[in-house]
Design a protein around this motif. Structure first.
Motif, short mmCIF file in Angstrom:
data_model
loop_
_atom_site.label_atom_id
_atom_site.label_comp_id
_atom_site.label_asym_id
_atom_site.label_seq_id
_atom_site.Cartn_x
_atom_site.Cartn_y
_atom_site.Cartn_z
N SER A 48 47.19 57.86 67.61
CA SER A 48 45.76 57.80 67.32
C SER A 48 45.47 58.38 65.93
O SER A 48 44.70 57.81 65.15
CB SER A 48 44.97 58.55 68.39
N THR A 49 46.09 59.51 65.61
CA THR A 49 45.85 60.14 64.31
C THR A 49 46.41 59.28 63.19
O THR A 49 45.79 59.17 62.12
CB THR A 49 46.49 61.54 64.29
N GLU A 50 47.54 58.66 63.41
CA GLU A 50 48.10 57.77 62.39
C GLU A 50 47.17 56.59 62.13
O GLU A 50 46.99 56.17 60.99
CB GLU A 50 49.49 57.28 62.82
N ARG A 51 46.55 56.09 63.20
CA ARG A 51 45.60 54.99 63.02
C ARG A 51 44.39 55.45 62.20
O ARG A 51 43.88 54.71 61.36
CB ARG A 51 45.14 54.44 64.38
N ILE A 52 43.93 56.67 62.45
CA ILE A 52 42.79 57.21 61.70
C ILE A 52 43.13 57.31 60.22
O ILE A 52 42.34 56.92 59.35
CB ILE A 52 42.39 58.58 62.26
N ILE A 53 44.31 57.84 59.91
CA ILE A 53 44.74 57.98 58.51
C ILE A 53 44.82 56.62 57.84
O ILE A 53 44.34 56.42 56.71
CB ILE A 53 46.08 58.73 58.44
N THR A 54 45.43 55.66 58.52
CA THR A 54 45.54 54.31 57.96
C THR A 54 44.17 53.69 57.73
O THR A 54 43.90 53.07 56.69
CB THR A 54 46.37 53.42 58.90
N TYR A 55 43.27 53.87 58.68
CA TYR A 55 41.92 53.32 58.58
C TYR A 55 41.17 53.92 57.40
O TYR A 55 40.52 53.20 56.62
CB TYR A 55 41.17 53.59 59.88
N LEU A 56 41.26 55.24 57.23
CA LEU A 56 40.56 55.89 56.13
C LEU A 56 41.08 55.40 54.78
O LEU A 56 40.32 55.23 53.83
CB LEU A 56 40.70 57.41 56.24
N ASN A 57 42.39 55.18 54.68
CA ASN A 57 42.98 54.68 53.44
C ASN A 57 42.56 53.24 53.18
O ASN A 57 42.11 52.89 52.09
CB ASN A 57 44.50 54.78 53.49
N ASP A 58 42.77 52.38 54.17
CA ASP A 58 42.61 50.94 53.97
C ASP A 58 41.16 50.52 53.87
O ASP A 58 40.81 49.63 53.08
CB ASP A 58 43.29 50.17 55.11
N ARG A 59 40.28 51.12 54.67
CA ARG A 59 38.91 50.63 54.76
C ARG A 59 37.91 51.43 53.94
O ARG A 59 36.88 50.90 53.52
CB ARG A 59 38.46 50.63 56.23
N HIS A 60 38.20 52.68 53.71
CA HIS A 60 37.20 53.54 53.07
C HIS A 60 37.71 54.19 51.78
O HIS A 60 36.99 54.99 51.18
CB HIS A 60 36.72 54.61 54.05
N VAL A 77 39.74 56.55 51.26
CA VAL A 77 39.94 58.00 51.33
C VAL A 77 41.43 58.28 51.18
O VAL A 77 42.23 57.83 51.99
CB VAL A 77 39.41 58.56 52.66
N GLY A 78 41.79 59.02 50.15
CA GLY A 78 43.21 59.29 49.90
C GLY A 78 43.75 60.36 50.82
O GLY A 78 43.72 61.55 50.49
N ILE A 79 44.25 59.96 51.97
CA ILE A 79 44.84 60.92 52.92
C ILE A 79 46.18 60.38 53.38
O ILE A 79 46.33 59.18 53.63
CB ILE A 79 43.88 61.18 54.11
N ASN A 80 47.15 61.26 53.46
CA ASN A 80 48.52 60.85 53.80
C ASN A 80 49.13 61.92 54.70
O ASN A 80 48.56 63.00 54.88
CB ASN A 80 49.35 60.70 52.52
N ALA A 81 50.27 61.61 55.26
CA ALA A 81 51.01 62.57 56.07
C ALA A 81 52.47 62.54 55.65
O ALA A 81 53.01 61.48 55.33
CB ALA A 81 50.88 62.25 57.56
N VAL A 82 53.09 63.72 55.63
CA VAL A 82 54.51 63.82 55.32
C VAL A 82 55.18 64.60 56.44
O VAL A 82 54.66 65.61 56.93
CB VAL A 82 54.74 64.51 53.94
N PHE A 83 56.32 64.08 56.89
CA PHE A 83 57.02 64.63 58.04
C PHE A 83 58.33 65.29 57.60
O PHE A 83 59.10 64.70 56.84
CB PHE A 83 57.32 63.52 59.06
N PHE A 84 58.55 66.51 58.07
CA PHE A 84 59.77 67.22 57.77
C PHE A 84 60.58 67.43 59.05
O PHE A 84 60.01 67.71 60.11
CB PHE A 84 59.46 68.59 57.15
N SER A 85 61.89 67.29 58.92
CA SER A 85 62.79 67.59 60.02
C SER A 85 63.93 68.45 59.48
O SER A 85 64.35 68.29 58.33
CB SER A 85 63.37 66.32 60.65
N ALA A 86 64.44 69.35 60.33
CA ALA A 86 65.56 70.22 59.94
C ALA A 86 66.81 69.80 60.72
O ALA A 86 66.73 69.36 61.88
CB ALA A 86 65.23 71.67 60.23
N PHE A 87 67.96 69.91 60.08
CA PHE A 87 69.23 69.54 60.69
C PHE A 87 70.26 70.63 60.43
O PHE A 87 70.15 71.39 59.45
CB PHE A 87 69.74 68.20 60.12
N ILE A 88 71.25 70.70 61.29
CA ILE A 88 72.28 71.73 61.18
C ILE A 88 73.66 71.09 61.16
O ILE A 88 73.93 70.12 61.89
CB ILE A 88 72.16 72.75 62.34
N ASP A 89 74.52 71.60 60.29
CA ASP A 89 75.90 71.13 60.17
C ASP A 89 76.78 72.35 59.97
O ASP A 89 76.92 72.85 58.85
CB ASP A 89 76.03 70.15 59.00
#
Length: 363
Positions: free
Chosen positions: A157-169, A171-183
């Motif tokens: 739902s939140t991803e749809r909101i972000i896409t809608y704000l960018n595409d239709r209005h 509004v410059g809003i984005n999301a960045v996802f971080f993940s951690a890994f171990i080796d």
């Protein structure tokens, strides 16, 4: 759509199967915030951090504030323990406060940030020019802004909101996802953007009227050690480089696109039609030969063999009309921008093209 990240270790032996690394957890999101402060390239190498835990007028704190080379303000908000929808709403709320910030407030914000973290550049003017190679006086601070949500995941739902704000209005809003890994005893951090940062950069929420993009591109051609306008006129190209912030936007251009070229602090010098995709210097050919084999005003040899993020990239152009630098067109009300390529949506852009068509007697 949820974004899944993974890292595999390959040991260079054909018979060895790739080994997927196990996911790990950061101690907390405060650690991620601290890592970004230590090295902003973790999130975007082309941003300058100017504030951390910035107090707003309604007694809330913005996790991080940054600037890009246009003077656009970036609000960076970590999800922490907030619900996905709450963090988006909070970022928009912060944007309403940032929209009213003046130059002095941003300068003071950086001064406090620099003092607290012992930064070598004690003033925003020095830090900005050191980072971008552009005097701060040459840009308009906070003429636009964008929001970035930092999270491990967001609900659909939140991803749809972000896409809608960018595409239709717009509004410059984005999301960045971080993940951690171990080796073994090593830990790694990976990053994935929900939307290409270039796209958000192009639709940053700005002041003033907006109108639909007219399909024609603005190009900023920075004359200097890396490139020369007379070479570009003679051999049919535009170019940008020295950092991914400058060169990445060239990828927006496709064959057949029309571009209007401006030299910052000088004026508009040409209009042409794109004839191909961007290429590195060592791949760019003019009449079947490398540009280095042609007689040029600038010496491009020092741009060879640079890493991709620092390399100079070229786009072939068939010129419709050009003028030498001494006849560049510059008038009050003309559109200007630090992006190498952009899609202007301001009435200034329509005015600029109309006026240049008159001055250059173009249909």
């Amino acid at each position: 759509m949820a974004i899944e990240q993974g890292i595999w270790r390959i040991d260079g032996v054909e018979s060895a199967a790739p080994q997927r690394l196990s996911t790990a957890k950061l101690d907390d999101e405060n650690q991620l915030e601290a890592l970004i402060v230590q090295d902003v390239s973790i999130i975007n190498a082309d941003w300058l951090l100017v504030g951390r835990q910035v107090r707003t007028s309604f007694d809330k704190r913005i996790d991080l504030l940054a600037l890009d080379a246009n003077g656009s303000v970036i609000i960076i908000e970590l999800k922490r323990d907030k619900t996905p929808r709450d963090v988006v709403a909070q970022a928009i709320d912060y944007a309403s406060w940032v929209d009213a910030l003046d130059d002095a407030q941003l300068v003071d914000c950086y001064l406090g940030f620099a003092e607290k973290h012992g930064l070598p550049e004690s003033s925003l003017d020095v830090a900005f020019e050191s980072k971008f190679g552009i005097p701060l006086a040459d840009v308009t601070l906070n003429d636009s802004h964008q929001m970035v949500i930092v999270a491990s995941e967001l609900d659909a739902s939140t991803e749809r909101i972000i896409t809608y704000l960018n595409d239709r209005h717009g509004v410059g809003i984005n999301a960045v996802f971080f993940s951690a890994f171990i080796d073994g005893d090593k830990r790694y951090l990976s990053r994935a953007w929900m939307i290409d940062p270039q796209e958000t950069q192009q639709i940053t929420s700005g002041r003033g009227a907006r109108e639909p993009w007219n399909g024609e591109f603005y190009v900023s051609f920075g004359e200097g050690e890396r490139r020369n306008w007379e070479d570009a006129r003679r051999y049919g190209f535009i170019s940008a480089g020295g950092g991914s912030w400058y060169s990445n936007t060239l990828s927006m251009l496709a064959e057949g696109d029309r571009v209007w070229v401006n030299i910052p602090k000088t004026g508009y010098v040409g209009v042409g039609v794109v004839m191909g995709e961007r290429k590195r210097l060592d791949e760019f050919l003019v009449e079947g030969k490398s540009l280095l084999e042609h007689e040029t005003i600038s010496d491009y040899n020092h741009l060879e063999n640079q890493p991709d993020e620092k390399a100079e990239y070229f786009v072939p152009v068939r010129w419709v009309h050009t003028v030498p630098v001494i006849h560049a067109c510059s008038e009050t009300g003309f559109f200007g921008n630090q992006n190498s390529v952009c899609k202007p949506t301001t009435p200034k852009w329509r005015h600029t093209i109309g006026r240049l068509q008159q001055l250059w007697a173009l249909e």
